[in-house]
Scaffold this motif. Sequence first.
Motif, PDB file in Angstrom:
ATOM      1  N   ASP A 153       0.823  -1.204   0.000  1.00  0.00           N
ATOM      2  CA  ASP A 153       0.000   0.000   0.000  1.00  0.00           C
ATOM      3  C   ASP A 153       0.859   1.257   0.000  1.00  0.00           C
ATOM      4  O   ASP A 153       1.918   1.301   0.639  1.00  0.00           O
ATOM      5  N   PHE A 154       0.383   2.287  -0.691  1.00  0.00           N
ATOM      6  CA  PHE A 154       1.022   3.598  -0.599  1.00  0.00           C
ATOM      7  C   PHE A 154       0.813   4.164   0.802  1.00  0.00           C
ATOM      8  O   PHE A 154       1.733   4.736   1.382  1.00  0.00           O
ATOM      9  N   TYR A 155      -0.398   3.983   1.327  1.00  0.00           N
ATOM     10  CA  TYR A 155      -0.651   4.392   2.706  1.00  0.00           C
ATOM     11  C   TYR A 155       0.189   3.514   3.635  1.00  0.00           C
ATOM     12  O   TYR A 155       0.178   2.289   3.537  1.00  0.00           O
ATOM     13  N   GLY A 156       0.925   4.120   4.521  1.00  0.00           N
ATOM     14  CA  GLY A 156       1.738   3.354   5.450  1.00  0.00           C
ATOM     15  C   GLY A 156       3.110   2.983   4.927  1.00  0.00           C
ATOM     16  O   GLY A 156       3.894   2.355   5.652  1.00  0.00           O
ATOM     17  N   PHE A 157       3.417   3.337   3.664  1.00  0.00           N
ATOM     18  CA  PHE A 157       4.755   3.070   3.134  1.00  0.00           C
ATOM     19  C   PHE A 157       5.725   3.983   3.882  1.00  0.00           C
ATOM     20  O   PHE A 157       5.659   5.200   3.788  1.00  0.00           O
TER      21      PHE A 157
END
Length: 203
Positions: free
Chosen positions: A66-70
């Motif tokens: 995921d881009f979120y949390g990268f």
Amino acid sequence: MKRRLGICVEGMTERIFVRDVLTPHLAGFGLWTNTLDLRGNVSLDRLADILPGAVGNFDYLSTLVDFYGFKRRGKHTVDSLETAMVQLVSEHLRHRMLPYVQRYEFEALLFAVPESTVAAIHGSDRELRAMFEVLRSCGDPESINDGLQTSPSHRLLEIFSGRFNKPTHGPAIVAAAGLPAIRAQCPRFDAWIARLEALGGQA
């Protein structure tokens, strides 16, 4: 002869999705699929420890993170992170790399099929309307943003009053709705699946 595809996944949700949904689907395209689980620790530094060694063990190697949390992504975009992943491996093996970063989170896919999501969680008409309102305000599932309280998974937790469970509900809903329904609403995700399908026909 089946070609070997490795998919480096972010964690349990993605691993179950690949095992239960993607692997059977890609088998029909001549691919044998296996996962490498990052257990939620996703960053370019972490991938630099994994991808260079893993790429030699498969005919092709992809990612599902995921881009979120990268972590420590800095000013990277979704696309530039994928480019950076390719550059982590030796130049002569880069043709094997097909990285994919989900915009913005795996749970965005569930907004592609609101009715299936509500049915799986035994939700109400009010909760279904709330899912459609998120889609109306964001435009499409892959545009639901990555803020701390506005990422797809956080929105689902709020809509369903904490009843949503990522690894339990996420892959099961995708499996029940079917890949075609998800792909029809998520063009970036669809393009990734299409690239993987095409690997089975490559020499």
